[in-house]
Structure formats: C-alpha cells, structure tokens
Design an enzyme around this catalytic site. Sequence first.
Site, PDB file in Angstrom:
ATOM      1  N   ASP B 204      -1.535  -9.595  -5.810  1.00 13.53           N
ATOM      2  CA  ASP B 204      -1.654  -8.659  -4.700  1.00 13.53           C
ATOM      3  C   ASP B 204      -2.963  -7.883  -4.795  1.00 13.53           C
ATOM      4  OD1 ASP B 204      -0.189  -7.329  -2.453  1.00 13.53           O
ATOM      5  OD2 ASP B 204      -0.560  -5.566  -3.701  1.00 13.53           O
ATOM      6  N   GLU B 247      -4.276 -12.623  -2.766  1.00  9.13           N
ATOM      7  CA  GLU B 247      -4.173 -11.911  -1.512  1.00  9.13           C
ATOM      8  C   GLU B 247      -5.464 -11.137  -1.333  1.00  9.13           C
ATOM      9  OE1 GLU B 247      -2.705  -8.157  -1.022  1.00  9.13           O
ATOM     10  OE2 GLU B 247      -1.924  -8.457   0.986  1.00  9.13           O
TER      11      GLU B 247
END
Lengths: 419, 561
Positions: B204, B247
Amino acid sequence: MSALADGPTLSADVDRQLEGLPQADLAVTVPTYNNAATVPVVVDAIRAGLEKHFAGMTTVLINADAGSSDATAERLADSGLPLVRAHHESPAAQLAAVPFHGVPGRGAALRLAVGVARRLGARALVVLEADVTSISGEWLERLARPVLEQGADLVLPLHARQRYDGTITNLVLAPLVGALYGRRLHQPLAGARALSTRVLERLAADPRWPAPGRSMTDLWIEGTAIAEGFAVHEARLGRWRVESETRTADLPTMVAQTLGGVFTVMDGYEDLWLQAAGGAPVPVEGPPAPASDEPARIDVERMVGAFGRGLRDLGTIWEHVLAPETLGDVLSLETDDVERFRFPDDLWAHVVYDFALGHHYNVVYRDHLLRSIVPLYLGRTAAFVLATRRRDAAAVEAALAAVADAFEREKPYLVDRWR
Amino acid sequence: MTRNTARDWYKDAVFYEVHVKAFMDANGDGIGDFAGLTESLDYVQELGVDCLWILPMYPSPLRDDGYDISDFYGIHPSYGTVEDFQKFLDAAHARDLRVIADLVMNHTSDQHPWFQASRSNPASLYGDYYVWNPSDRRFNDARVIFVDTEKSNWTPDPVRREYYWHRFFSHQPDLNYDNPAVRRAMLDVMRFWLDRGLDGFRCDAVPYLVEREGTSCENLPETHAILKEFRAVIDREYGGDRVLLAEANQWPEDVRHYFGDGDEFHMAFHFPLMPRLYLGLRLEDSRPITDIFTHTPPIPPACQWALFLRNHDELTLEMVTNEERAFMYYAYAHERDMKLNLGIRRRLAPLLDGDRRRVELLNCLLLTLPGSPIIYYGDEIGMGDNVYLGDRNGVRTPMQWSRDRNAGFSSAEHGQLYLPVITDPVYGYEAVNVAAQTRQPSSLLNTMRRLLATRRTSSVFGRGGIEFLRPRNSKVLAYLRRFERETLLIVANLSAAPQPVEVDLAAFAGVTPIEMLGGTVFPTIRTAPYFLSLGPHGFYWFRLERPGDGDEPFGIERTAI
C-alpha cells in the site's frame, strides 16, 4: 480392354499439346498447387533419376495444376523435359481449406495424368509430390523399376519415418484400410506411387471415378487394384520431409479429412471391401533406410487430458455413435494416472468401426462425427506412446502389427452391422 | 484447475480481492473471519480465479479499515488468529489458489507500540522510527492527499511536543525509512508472513516512503532504492516466485519506475485506465481507452499491469483531467453522497445502472486488455452499494450468499453485523445472491465463470502484446492480442445501439476467426475489410487460426498423417 476412345476426354488444349509428342515409355506426373518454392528441388531429382536410371527411355513430365497463382508453372518449364501442362477443376471447399495432401482436387489431377499417360502409351506412370523436398533421384527408380521389370502394377511408397510420425496413418488409416482390403499397406495415403499400363488401362475405362472432393481417389485406386488381383508392391523410399505453406496441420481437420475419405470410399464402393478378408503383406522393394531418430517431444499428459475432456464434453455425441458396450468400455478407461493409461487394440478397432457405421447411417451431422473422434484418437495415440517409448524399434513394429491384427480380427463386427 | 508453477505465475493469474470481515462469518459475531473464508474457498475456486488478495488483516483500531496497523505480526482478533490464517492459507494452496495480502509499508496506526515508544521516549530505540520535526514547515511542496479530512501533512503531538509527518490520516504517522532499523524491521515483517507460505504482498502507498525538501516527496529515487533492496532480499530468500504488487496511484510514466529494470515490483495497478473504461462506455467512444495505451510505456518482460474495474476504495478520478472528472461526476455520480475525495464511491453494477450488458462489456475489457485482472468480491454477482454508510463503507458490505437471514453471511443478529447487508429492492440480497445465480445458467455469476474459463484457455490474455485496429466507427473498440504464435481479436461495441464495423484484417487474409465463447467458426478473412455487426454493448473474442498455424500442444501434429 476397352478401346482408346473410351478413356477420359482431355481438353482441347491438352489434345493440342499431345499432338506434337512422341510416345513415351515413362510418364512422371507432379500435381501442383502453389509449389514454386519447392518444385525446383523435385524437378532436379526427376532429371537426376532419369539420367541415371532411365537414360535410353523416352519420358514425359505431366503437370496437373489446381490453379496455382505463383510461379509453379515457370519453375516446371525450367526443367527442360518434354512437358504436358494441364489444369483441373478443384472443389471450392478444398481451395478454401487445402487438404492434408496439399492439392485441392487431387483426384482430378490423378485422372488427368492417367488419361495423358495412357494416350502417350506409357509403360509406367510415376506420381510424385511437389512439396516433398527430401526426394532424390533414387525414388523414381524405386517406384518405376518394379513396374517396368518385375511385373508390379501398383507401387506404393514406404517412407522411413520417426516412430511417432504418422500416428494417424499408423494407428487409424493403415490398420483400417488393411482390414478393409485384406492387404497390409503401410502408408496408403502417402502421395508418391507408380502405376502400370494395365492399371492405367483399367482405370481409364472405369466410369466409377470418384467425384472430385467427395472421395479419396488414391484409396479407390488401391482398392480397385487389390480387388481385381493386380500386383501391389511397396517401395522403400527415404525420409519424407514436406515444405508446404498450404497443407493443413490442424489435427482435427486432418483426422476428419482422412477418416472421412475412407468412410466415403466404404459407402460408395462396398464391392471393394465387404468380402475381402485377411491381411496379407505386400512385397516390399528396396533396402531399408534408417529412420530419423530425432527425439520426439510428445506431451502424453496433454493428450490424455484431451481424451479426458472428450469424455466429459463429447459424451452426448458418442452416445449416438458408439455401441453401448463400446461406450461403456471407453468410459471405464482409467485416466487418473497417466503413466498407467492404456487403450486396448480391440476396443480401438470397435471405436473406429462404430464411427464408420455412424458415418454410414448418418447418425450425427458428419462433420461433427468426424471431429468428435479426435479425443479418442489422442487417447489411443497416448497409450501407444506410453507403451513403446522406452522400447526398441522391434517393439514398436510389434505394437503396430497388433493393432492391424485387431482390425482384421474384428472386421466381422463391422460387416455384420453394415447392412 | 492445476497450479501454475511458473515463477511468473502472476502474469496468467486472475486476482480476487476480498475483505475477511465481509466474506463469511463462521463464529456468528457479525464480522467475517478466516474460518468463514476457509469455508468459502470452494466458491472462489469454482469462480475460476487464481489468487486471493486479502485486504488488511492485522490488529488495528480500524480507523482506516485496517490500513492503520497496530501490530504487523498478528491477525485482527475479529478475524481469528495467526493459526486460523495458516489453516486458510493451507486450504487455499490445497485448491491451487494463491494468496497475497495487503501490507502497509508507509505508515502505522498511532496506536502501534513503535509510535507510542517514539512519542514518549525520543531517546529510545524507536525515537527515530517516525518523521518528527519541531515545526510544521518542512516538505511544504508535498500535496495533501485526503483533502476532505486533512488540512496538513503535519500534526502536533502533545506528548513529544513535536510535529509528526503523515501523508494520509493524522492517526497514521509515516515511518522514517531513512532509518536503517525501520527498513530491517519491515523486512522482518515480510519474512514472518512469507515463511508461512504467503505468495506475496500488495504494498500500500509505496510512493511516499522517503521525504526530501523541495520535492513532492513522491516517487523519489531514495524510495525506489529501498524497494529494490526489499525485492532483492525476498527473491534471494524465497526462490523468486513471491509477488510484489505496488499501489502507486500515479500516471503510467511515473508508475513505470516502480518496475525498475524488472528488479523492483512485479506488478503495479494501472490506475488511469480504469476511469477511461467508464468514460469510453459513457461517451460511446473508444478513443479514451486507446489514448491511455499510447501513454502507457512498455514494462520489463517479467512485469505485469494489474487491471481492475472497482475496488474497496472510491473509483478514483485523480488520474483524469478536470474536464473528464466533471463529466464522470455528471455521468456516474448524480447524487452528492456518491462522491468522495476525488472519486466515486459506488460498486460496479449500480455505477452502470444495473445494466447487465454494460457490466458484461466492462468485464470483457477487464479480462482481455493487457494485464492481470482483479475482481472485487461481490461484483461477480452484481452486488449493489449503500452510499449512505459513510466513507467507503458503502462498497464493503457483507457478501450476499443467499436469501437467508443476513444474506447467508452470518448467524448474528441484524444489528450485530459490522455493516448492514444491502436490502434495496434492486440489489438487495433477496434479489442478488450466490445461491440463486448458481442455479440460473444465464446469471451474471455463471457468465463470469464462462468468461474466466475461456480466458484460462489462452496465455495470450496475460502475456500478449496489444495492437489497436482503430476502425472508422469509433464506437467500436477492436484490438489484437498476440503472444508467440497465437493471435486473438477482440471487438467490443461501446454503444447502447447495434453497430456495424469494418475491421482492416488484410494481414490475416486466409485466416479463419473462431469465436472463443461459443466456438463458432466465422467466415474466412479476405483482403477486403472484415465486416462484423455487434448488438448493443456486444463483444466478440476471436482466435485467429491461420491454416496450418495451430500450435502443437501434443507434439504429433506436424507429421500426423
């Protein structure tokens, strides 16, 4: 024998070409369709063979062309040999999807060549393939000599092949055709061959030539020759390497074309096979040639997988085609452990015969029927590879002979159900 | 289904994104758990996907749905234990399914013991684990990402009496990756899960690891150096088949750097493509889609784009122009509550007015454009959303299994559920659920299974290049996908009306197209333009078979006669 005038009518153009030509002892024909790239190799081999082995003979080259759009005709003309050029009609379907043998309307090409050879009084007609580049001058000699000197009427080729080449031929075509005609032919649909004057006379007069695109003319010629007691031989030729842009390499198409061809001959010419029995070998000429021993990269697991998917997906078609006991035996073949996968010869013979009967009685749309045998063929082929891959060449021969035995043994099963 | 043992298995894979809390509740407390997820693996396997992506599963105060991790070594107690996770992972592997898990590298929760130690004792081992500053006047060029809730990237801490740096919520302090101890600690976290057999991480918020004055503090070379270091360690220690998915919500040219020379991330999301699929559909124009590919740089051979239609976040519109964004709001978010930050918080089916043909069309594009597709749980049955639940909760409601109580998700009381199930008359669980769609052959679920099964028949989808054909009728999107000797042709009608199209396929004259979903053989291609007609939002997947060009899966084809 019928009079000359009873033979096939040749076109005015061909007639004109024949007028200026002397009689020929030996006729060589090369059916073509867009083979400009490979024709020079074939022509060189023909010239070398003629010079070396048939120097004193008058010879003629017959080109039957299916409508080439490349320089095939020019390349042939370059040969310098006396040449008769003719075009023949080809079924549209075969022009759209060229058959496995590479010539749309090959039957028409053969008929044309037979007509021309007979008009020129040839003692032998040799048929060669325009895209087989492993040809040598010796092939001409091996095919023609038995006709010219040993009383053979039809000489078929026996190419040296790697053990897992030609699985359709070895596991389906040869055993089936052998059992039908009562003679073991190793490669009934290999394209090269030689025909004697007697056979030329016999065929030229025959009103039953298969209609173009319907039936396998080569098989009809073989069946006719065997049924009428002509001397059929095989000649050992070397390796068979094809360089073709047009021959299909799609497995289902090849299976459908070859099996469909045999089944159609069965339908149209029952007299050639219903009564025939046994499976006598034919005389084989020439020294054995070493086969290629390139290691084959065969994915047996995938073939058994395809067989398994066929069991799952094609059950509804097979139910219509296979006899209940045949289907039951097929369904009970164990596919979980690939190494132990087997497909008995007798069961295989019943499968093929059931498909022949299904085709005969038209139980399912014929194209679907022919394609639906592919997973079964893959399963049988996988079983053959599994049983022989760690064994010597003699064991491979024995395995193939066992398949042929099974087809011959089970032929009454087919005949009983045919009517 | 057999396990893809290639080291680059992720190139062929279809991913399935799932919340543990939202999928299946085995212990009846109203919150999904690993035991429930384990029970549901047959469904996932039958759907025909290859890899599950598990959203954050770690202990967390859940102020950002788990992206605020307070213990990297545990499982959130509502979801079970590390042992439950292990059972789940083993059960997935037994079904030839792989599993990757979310990992937040950039920051922790402010409840994490590292932060507590860092704020209370600056001299401790953890004093330098976060980015502290006496004032809020540093790194002023970095933008604020969550503009709806945060005013600054700095927040004063009353304990340490300094400001701490955070790119997201103020309760998510950024880790200080200039500190080698932090880098070592994060690698140990990764080893802990990889040792258990996890197949990789979806990492992330990776662009923000390192800060430098005078920069946007995004995509810095120092950040890439750290990521490459992590990749090298994981490759070395775990045999090279564990995947790292980045991401990085950035333009493709910037995302490209996250692949390095094939030595950084294996995969990265293609963020800008997704809104343009919706835009192309709404405008009935293929150009927004073709254009974004001209702006997509080539990536190293072992790398792969991750494609998606929807995910657990809002449909992000950061990667479109202002004009496009205004149109998207107009077209897809007519109510104010549907917007969030720079995006739209809705699920796939309601975004498309529940129009089955458009849902199938977008899935067709998802499965056939170059990359590995990610399906968000529930979208395969056309689940709806509830935009009144706040934040992004509207797209995170319980999976709808059946028309039983709580949609078959949980035996708890209604009020106990972590979020209410969808009950509206169109998308409610009584109308939209797995049990009903399993029985109905023509359901969206069964259509998705068929599409996925067909995709599985060719490695072109995951590995081939793309070539747009640009027919004159721009309402039709047509492209070739090629890999090794195989060529596929995809033709899709973006319009709600039937469309004719002429595609220039002269290079394939003599080739026979075979429609892959139905197995129908189409007329052979000639040199003249190939004519096709497509129904509203209709599409074709063709395999172009050159005569004699079939691949040789068995090794006997060339010489079979």
